[in-house]
Structures are given as C-alpha cells and as structure tokens.
Design a protein around this motif. Structure first.
Motif, PDB file in Angstrom:
ATOM      1  N   LEU A   2       7.096  12.495 -16.197  1.00 31.72           N
ATOM      2  CA  LEU A   2       7.533  11.258 -15.560  1.00 31.72           C
ATOM      3  C   LEU A   2       7.721  11.484 -14.070  1.00 31.72           C
ATOM      4  N   PHE A   3       7.211  10.563 -13.249  1.00 33.25           N
ATOM      5  CA  PHE A   3       7.451  10.650 -11.811  1.00 33.25           C
ATOM      6  C   PHE A   3       7.874   9.291 -11.274  1.00 33.25           C
ATOM      7  N   PHE A   4       8.659   9.322 -10.244  1.00 28.20           N
ATOM      8  CA  PHE A   4       9.074   8.095  -9.565  1.00 28.20           C
ATOM      9  C   PHE A   4       9.460   8.454  -8.140  1.00 28.20           C
ATOM     10  N   GLY A  30      11.361  -4.751   3.889  1.00 28.60           N
ATOM     11  CA  GLY A  30      10.296  -4.353   2.984  1.00 28.60           C
ATOM     12  C   GLY A  30      10.739  -3.175   2.165  1.00 28.60           C
ATOM     13  N   THR A  31       9.859  -2.716   1.303  1.00 23.45           N
ATOM     14  CA  THR A  31      10.157  -1.544   0.495  1.00 23.45           C
ATOM     15  C   THR A  31       8.850  -0.931   0.012  1.00 23.45           C
ATOM     16  N   ASP A  32       8.952   0.237  -0.592  1.00 22.35           N
ATOM     17  CA  ASP A  32       7.776   0.972  -1.046  1.00 22.35           C
ATOM     18  C   ASP A  32       8.229   1.879  -2.184  1.00 22.35           C
ATOM     19  N   PHE A  33       7.840   1.572  -3.418  1.00 23.80           N
ATOM     20  CA  PHE A  33       8.279   2.387  -4.548  1.00 23.80           C
ATOM     21  C   PHE A  33       7.146   2.526  -5.556  1.00 23.80           C
ATOM     22  N   TYR A  34       7.257   3.543  -6.427  1.00 19.37           N
ATOM     23  CA  TYR A  34       6.242   3.793  -7.438  1.00 19.37           C
ATOM     24  C   TYR A  34       6.869   4.533  -8.608  1.00 19.37           C
ATOM     25  N   GLY A  81      11.834   8.687   2.617  1.00 18.27           N
ATOM     26  CA  GLY A  81      11.796   8.422   1.188  1.00 18.27           C
ATOM     27  C   GLY A  81      12.124   9.629   0.341  1.00 18.27           C
ATOM     28  N   PHE A  82      11.816   9.521  -0.936  1.00 20.02           N
ATOM     29  CA  PHE A  82      12.031  10.612  -1.881  1.00 20.02           C
ATOM     30  C   PHE A  82      11.043  10.448  -3.024  1.00 20.02           C
ATOM     31  N   ALA A  83      10.790  11.527  -3.746  1.00 18.60           N
ATOM     32  CA  ALA A  83       9.975  11.475  -4.958  1.00 18.60           C
ATOM     33  C   ALA A  83      10.427  12.595  -5.885  1.00 18.60           C
ATOM     34  N   VAL A  84      10.415  12.319  -7.170  1.00 19.54           N
ATOM     35  CA  VAL A  84      10.823  13.289  -8.186  1.00 19.54           C
ATOM     36  C   VAL A  84       9.833  13.225  -9.340  1.00 19.54           C
ATOM     37  N   ARG A  85       9.437  14.398  -9.817  1.00 18.10           N
ATOM     38  CA  ARG A  85       8.681  14.492 -11.066  1.00 18.10           C
ATOM     39  C   ARG A  85       9.450  15.398 -12.008  1.00 18.10           C
ATOM     40  N   ALA A  86       9.810  14.840 -13.164  1.00 18.28           N
ATOM     41  CA  ALA A  86      10.487  15.612 -14.200  1.00 18.28           C
ATOM     42  C   ALA A  86       9.560  15.657 -15.406  1.00 18.28           C
ATOM     43  N   GLY A  87       8.882  16.774 -15.575  1.00 16.09           N
ATOM     44  CA  GLY A  87       7.908  16.871 -16.639  1.00 16.09           C
ATOM     45  C   GLY A  87       6.750  15.928 -16.398  1.00 16.09           C
ATOM     46  N   ALA A 109       0.854  -1.194   0.000  1.00 19.61           N
ATOM     47  CA  ALA A 109       0.000   0.000   0.000  1.00 19.61           C
ATOM     48  C   ALA A 109       0.852   1.192   0.000  1.00 19.61           C
ATOM     49  N   GLN A 110       0.945   1.059  -1.114  1.00 24.40           N
ATOM     50  CA  GLN A 110       1.737   2.250  -1.265  1.00 24.40           C
ATOM     51  C   GLN A 110       0.810   3.450  -1.244  1.00 24.40           C
ATOM     52  N   GLN A 111       1.340   4.572  -0.745  1.00 22.28           N
ATOM     53  CA  GLN A 111       0.527   5.776  -0.683  1.00 22.28           C
ATOM     54  C   GLN A 111       1.033   6.857  -1.625  1.00 22.28           C
ATOM     55  N   ASP A 112       2.195   6.631  -2.262  1.00 22.26           N
ATOM     56  CA  ASP A 112       2.775   7.620  -3.165  1.00 22.26           C
ATOM     57  C   ASP A 112       2.789   8.999  -2.506  1.00 22.26           C
ATOM     58  N   LEU A 113       3.332   9.038  -1.275  1.00 17.63           N
ATOM     59  CA  LEU A 113       3.215  10.237  -0.450  1.00 17.63           C
ATOM     60  C   LEU A 113       3.841  11.470  -1.084  1.00 17.63           C
ATOM     61  N   GLY A 114       4.873  11.264  -1.925  1.00 22.93           N
ATOM     62  CA  GLY A 114       5.527  12.412  -2.545  1.00 22.93           C
ATOM     63  C   GLY A 114       4.807  12.953  -3.755  1.00 22.93           C
ATOM     64  N   ILE A 115       3.728  12.290  -4.205  1.00 20.42           N
ATOM     65  CA  ILE A 115       3.068  12.670  -5.454  1.00 20.42           C
ATOM     66  C   ILE A 115       1.623  13.104  -5.259  1.00 20.42           C
ATOM     67  N   ARG A 116       0.843  12.369  -4.461  1.00 22.66           N
ATOM     68  CA  ARG A 116      -0.608  12.538  -4.483  1.00 22.66           C
ATOM     69  C   ARG A 116      -1.109  13.819  -3.836  1.00 22.66           C
ATOM     70  N   ASN A 117      -0.268  14.529  -3.104  1.00 19.04           N
ATOM     71  CA  ASN A 117      -0.691  15.803  -2.538  1.00 19.04           C
ATOM     72  C   ASN A 117      -0.232  16.992  -3.369  1.00 19.04           C
ATOM     73  N   SER A 118       0.401  16.747  -4.490  1.00 21.29           N
ATOM     74  CA  SER A 118       0.893  17.813  -5.357  1.00 21.29           C
ATOM     75  C   SER A 118      -0.245  18.506  -6.095  1.00 21.29           C
ATOM     76  N   HIS A 119      -0.035  19.766  -6.464  1.00 24.31           N
ATOM     77  CA  HIS A 119      -1.001  20.475  -7.302  1.00 24.31           C
ATOM     78  C   HIS A 119      -0.950  20.006  -8.746  1.00 24.31           C
ATOM     79  N   TYR A 120       0.041  19.163  -9.076  1.00 20.04           N
ATOM     80  CA  TYR A 120       0.154  18.581 -10.412  1.00 20.04           C
ATOM     81  C   TYR A 120      -0.098  17.071 -10.379  1.00 20.04           C
ATOM     82  N   ALA A 121      -0.726  16.590  -9.308  1.00 18.43           N
ATOM     83  CA  ALA A 121      -0.956  15.151  -9.170  1.00 18.43           C
ATOM     84  C   ALA A 121      -1.967  14.630 -10.174  1.00 18.43           C
TER      85      ALA A 121
END
Length: 451
Positions: A420-422, A438-442, A412-418, A14-26
């Motif tokens: 593409l996000f990961f 364990g791990t958690d990635f997207y 963790g970390f998250a990056v969006r370049a244009g 369960a990933q929650q994609d915490l670095g992405i889903r709260n963005s204004h560009y999500a």
C-alpha cells in the motif's frame, strides 16, 4: 464558457506522485515518468491493482484556513455543490489582473510489468485521465462567472479580455511498454524504453482567440462590441443517455512515451541513476457528437439574459449564436471535429544513493504548449526528494516548485507500507495549515515480487 469550465474542473476528483515513481519498488508506476525506468528495478514483476491521484492548483479561488476539517473531502464536495466554501482573490481596483487554474487527475486500473528475461521488461497500463488548463483569465471575467453576472458593482462598466484560454479533456489510455538494457559493463548500464498508447477521448472543450469587449447592463442587457472568440466542445448531453463505453467515446488518438536511463554501479552497489524521457507525445481527434464554433460581432446585445433557462449545450450554442449574429442561431457553427494535444513533457531524473537505504532524487518536468492549436498542458515541476527505501517500508519528503503561469512551492510526503502506498505533494491545505488554493494527493495498491 469560463464558468462552465471552472465548475466542471472543480467537480473532478497532474499529479506526479513524486514520492513513488522514482523508487526502485515503483513497478509499472515508473514507466509513466520514464519507460526505461522499468529496467534496473528491484522487482521481478509488479501488478498495480488500483491507484488514483489528483492535482489542482490556482491563484483565484481558495478555501480559507480552518473552513473545512482535516482531510475534509466531503466538506469540499459539499462546498462546491452549495458554493459556500470558496472565496475569490478578485481585486476590484485591479479587474484586469490575470489568473491561472490547472487540474490533472488519473485512475490507474489493472496494470503490470514483468521481466521476460534478464535485461528486458514489458508492461501494460490502463488509465483514465483528465486534464484542464485555464490560463490568463482576467479577474473581471472570473468574478462575473463566479457571481453569475449578478455582482452589481461590475454592472455598467466596460471590460476587455484578450487573453483567456481554456483547454480541457478526459480520456482512456491503453499503454504497451517495453524496456531493455542496451549496453552494460562492470561500471554501469544504459537502458532504453518505449511506450505506445491507444487513446479513447471521452470529452473535451476549448476556448481560444479571445477578444471580448463587453458591458453588463443589469439583468436586461449584456452588450458586446468588436468581439471575437473560438470555442469547441463535445456534446455533454450524450453522457446522460449513454449506456456503455462506446456511447461515451467521442474521439480516438495515439500517444507515445520514450526514455533512457543510465545506472552507475560500484561492483554490485548502486551509486546513481540518470534518466531523460519524453512523455505524452500525441493527440486525440474528437469527431463524434462534437462541434466547433466561431463568434464575431461588431455589436451584439444579449437581452434579458437573466431569464434564460438553458438546459442543453445545443440551447447554449444557439442562444449565443443568435445574440452575436442578429438572431441567426446556426451561423456560429464552424465544424464537427477538432484535435486536442496531450500534455507533452520533457523530464530529467537524477537519483543518488547517498548512504545504504537513503536516496536523494532530483526530477525536472518541463511541459510544452500547443501554439495556436488546442491541447492540455503539463505544468512545469522542479522537485528534490530525499527518501528511505526498503522492501517493506518506504518514506520520502518531496519538496517541489510547480509552475503553470504562477509559481507555487510545495512540501509533501509519501509512504509505502508493503503493498500500500499513499502520499501528497501539496497537503498543507488539507491539514488546515494554510488557505487551500489546491492540493495534490495519491493512493494505491500494487503487488510485486522482489528479485
């Protein structure tokens, strides 16, 4: 049953994609956390081409630090296949210690959101999801499953387990979302969002009401006394014969998400946003190629268990029934359907624009159990995420605590370049920084148009 569940969960990618889903560009990703989050974004429309993520964590199995290369996904898969990478934390001096395991995976296929007019947004999602929880399993049960009951130091010892609980399922999800601004003035705006989901159940299994007293007497005897257990499963043999999605479908259900956000502004500048949402309310009724079973015996002797070659789930069910009911291979059968609840959760989000393109986000996710019923459970998550956000570049550092019967801190970390996000909410094990529990990635690609 525990062994089958551990192996099946390990093979899922369960990933929650915490670095992405709260963005204004999500884009449409925001609706998965809070459907009202589609409103107030910086995008006019968004198309998710494909994205995927996985979260698993446990406190029983681990891969020692350095045993796999950096980002060694292939090595992990090979380790699962050959069972030569994982080590257990089993303590022979404390065989009754309880452990926990959880997994959540998803693939978000072609999905979109679009502003149909000012203050109103619609969206559609297509997701494939899998969840598994193994809660409060005792060390001796886990180690016997891990060793295929061949660990001689665990032979001729009476063990008791009254706590193991297993719930797992996989399903397809078609979601229709609508969000609208329901109040607006010069200081801020209030938005509400609703998502309705049609669900196709692909497979499920559960174990509950566990009360086992057992002794392994070498390879000739597995003795149970005063034991009870309920379990159910979809017929995994049908997957081998399937020719399409219809044959893979074992049940149907409905689900819903609902949420609200309040955005505070100063003139046209964004100050902060508060949100609350209730997600994954609903259940799936599995009734096609599905069976439920009840086991009870005051005295059962599973003789020569070492020699059995059980290749189908029907053979497993009949063999277990015969052992518990003095040769009656069908008496354990209890029904041809069962219901599995979704990983229902209540979430709170707070997002603060501290300076220009710099933001700090607080997200809390509280999962709910299903009492005596079957269903998968969302782990509790508490996260604090600073991020830099612009149209073409975004970076964030989510720090989070996850609780699924066991606390785990994660950085963790998250990056969006244009487009593409990961990112990863728990990457330390993949980068050889610590033992990997364990791990958690997207990762994903989505296209959008800025307002």
């Amino acid at each position: 049953m525990l062994l089958l569940s551990l192996q099946g969960a390990s093979l899922l990618h369960a990933q929650q994609d915490l670095g992405i889903r709260n963005s204004h560009y999500a884009g449409i990703q925001a609706a998965l956390l809070n459907p009202a989050g589609m409103e107030g974004q910086y995008v006019k429309w968004d198309v998710n081409v494909a994205s995927a993520g996985t979260l698993f964590d446990n406190n029983y199995l681990y891969i020692p630090k350095g045993a796999i290369p950096v980002l060694g996904f292939r090595s992990i898969i090979e380790g699962i296949k050959h069972q030569n990478k994982f080590v257990t934390t089993f303590d022979p001096s404390n065989p009754d210690k309880r452990y926990h395991f959880m997994l959540a995976s998803e693939v978000l296929g072609p999905s979109f959101q679009a502003e149909i007019k000012e203050g109103q947004t619609i969206g559609f999602t297509f997701r494939a999801r899998a969840f598994a929880n193994i809660d409060n399993f005792t060390g001796h049960v886990a180690q016997n499953a891990f060793d295929y009951m061949r660990n001689k130091i665990l032979w001729y010892k009476p063990f008791h387990d009254n706590s193991t609980r297993i719930d797992g399922m996989a399903w397809l999800e078609y979601g229709f979302y609508y969000a609208a601004t329901i109040y607006k003035d010069c200081k801020g705006e209030l938005a509400a969002g609703l998502g309705l989901k049609y669900l196709q159940g692909l497979g499920a299994a559960y174990v509950k009401n566990t009360s086992l007293n057992y002794t392994i007497g070498d390879t000739t005897q597995l003795i149970f006394t005063h034991s009870n257990l309920d379990y159910g499963r979809t017929d995994y043999d049908t997957y081998r014969k399937s020719t399409g999605r219809r044959e893979l479908t074992h049940g149907y259900g409905l689900g819903a998400n609902i949420g609200f956000t309040y955005t505070r502004r100063h003139n046209t500048s964004y100050l902060y946003k508060l949100g609350v949402s209730l997600v994954d309310v609903g259940a799936i009724r599995f009734s096609r190629n599905t069976s439920a079973f009840h086991l009870h015996s005051d005295s059962a002797n599973f003789t020569n268990w070492y020699t059995y070659d059980l290749k189908t789930n029907e053979q497993v069910d009949r063999t277990i029934s015969a052992a518990f009911y003095q040769g009656d291979s069908t008496r354990s059968y209890a029904g041809n359907s069962f219901k599995m609840g979704l990983p229902t959760a209540l979430s709170f989000q707070a997002d603060w624009n501290c300076y220009d393109n710099l933001f700090v986000n607080l997200t809390v996710i509280k999962g709910f159990g299903h009492g005596h019923g079957q269903g998968v459970v969302q782990p509790d998550v508490y996260s604090l995420t600073p991020r830099y956000e612009s149209k073409w570049l975004e970076a964030s550092l989510p720090f989070s605590l996850i609780y699924y019967g066991h606390w785990r801190p994660r950085l963790g970390f998250a990056v969006r370049a244009g487009y593409l996000f990961f990112g990863a909410d728990a990457p330390a094990g993949l980068f050889k920084l610590r033992n990997m529990y364990g791990t958690d990635f997207y990762i994903g690609v989505h296209f959008f148009r800025k307002k």
